[in-house]
Design a protein around this motif. Structure first.
Motif, mmCIF file in Angstrom:
data_model
loop_
_atom_site.group_PDB
_atom_site.id
_atom_site.type_symbol
_atom_site.label_atom_id
_atom_site.label_comp_id
_atom_site.label_asym_id
_atom_site.label_seq_id
_atom_site.Cartn_x
_atom_site.Cartn_y
_atom_site.Cartn_z
ATOM 1 N N THR A 183 34.181 39.543 41.871
ATOM 2 C CA THR A 183 33.700 39.027 40.617
ATOM 3 C C THR A 183 34.434 37.831 40.237
ATOM 4 N N THR A 186 32.444 34.961 42.302
ATOM 5 C CA THR A 186 31.012 34.689 42.135
ATOM 6 C C THR A 186 30.970 34.499 40.551
ATOM 7 N N ASN A 188 30.162 36.703 38.948
ATOM 8 C CA ASN A 188 29.235 37.694 38.413
ATOM 9 C C ASN A 188 29.521 39.199 38.169
#
Length: 302
Positions: A183, A186, A188
């Motif tokens: 996380t 990225t 994301n």
């Protein structure tokens, strides 16, 4: 033959590690908003409660026999171990999957991600120490067996549960750390949610394996195959015994019940027969101190 593992020591190793990890992860989950971290905090708290249940079960198993329970309460530890497996499945596994699904539908960015990494790293170290303590005791019990063979054959349900919990916790922490790092890299938050779901699936799978093993003990298993072979070897080597027809065993928690049907080597008088049986039973109990009840049916042929 393998030795006897100290289940109480193993439980306290796990309890200390899980409580320290729970406090650290809960603080980090509040600050960072990590779903994987919160799932791991709940898992650690559930583990603390589970270890309390195992300690309670071990205490109840030591209660003396009563008119209603003439064979004692040894199998009580199997009930509490099975309850722990259900807790691991529901509180740990199902909650983790729910939290992950919630994060997938409502993604949130991580805050203080490096704090989460630090706490998870601390958790991995603490849980590895607990796993080490568990493996020390498991190795005493398993002897030359593989870990998988020991897991399938062991009659110490509380040790099976602690081993499964420690394994699930250690792997779950690794999953959570990987999810947080992905996380961070990225940006994301989906990886955080997937990590939580992965932890839940892992807990459910291990809980099912534990439940299957404890269920067999609840139904009524005999002693481990290698222990039964050793008992048969002892009986066949006794000069008082000519031939063993049948050997039945029943594992009752820490205690064992044994029933033997055998042809005796001699029969001079009832007193001689009783003395021979008593010597055989004494030898059996000396080598296998867990044998609490022994029923011997002799057969004498001319």
């Amino acid at each position: 033959m393998a030795g006897k593992a100290d289940s109480v020591k193993t439980i306290f190793y796990a309890l200390g590690a899980n409580f320290a990890i729970f406090v650290a992860k809960l603080v980090a989950a509040i600050i960072t908003g990590s779903g994987s971290m919160l799932a791991e905090a709940v898992h650690s708290l559930a583990d603390c409660g589970n270890q309390g249940l195992l300690l309670l079960g071990l205490k109840r198993a030591k209660a003396p026999p009563s008119p209603d329970f003439p064979l004692g309460f040894g199998k009580a530890i199997y009930f509490w171990s099975f309850l722990v497996a259900l807790m691991l499945f529901s509180v740990g596994g199902m909650f983790s999957i729910y939290e992950g699904m919630h994060k997938l539908q409502h993604p949130e960015p991580l805050k203080w991600a490096w704090l989460a990494v630090g706490v998870l790293t601390f958790g991995i170290i603490a849980e590895a120490f607990s796993m080490w303590g568990c493996l020390v005791e498991v190795n005493k019990a398993r002897g030359s067996q593989s870990l998988w063979r020991w897991f399938r054959d062991s009659r110490q349900s509380e040790l099976i549960v602690i081993f499964g919990e420690d394994l699930a916790a250690l792997l779950g922490l690794v999953f959570a750390l990987a999810a947080v790092l992905l996380t961070m890299v990225t940006g994301n938050p989906m990886y955080d949610a997937i990590g939580s779901i992965g932890i839940g699936v892992l807990l459910i799978v291990i809980a099912v394996f534990i439940a299957i093993e404890v269920k067999a003990l609840l139904i009524g298993q005999g002693v481990e195959p290698r222990t039964k072979e050793a008992m048969l070897k002892l009986l066949n080597e006794r000069e008082e015994v000519k031939q063993v027809y049948n050997l039945l065993t029943l594992q009752l928690g820490p205690d064992v019940m044994v029933a033997v049907k055998a042809e005796m080597a001699r029969y001079l008088s009832p007193r001689d027969l009783i003395d021979d049986i008593n010597r055989v039973e004494a030898a059996l109990r000396a080598q296998f101190p867990e044998v609490r009840w022994c029923f011997f049916e002799p057969d004498v042929k001319d």
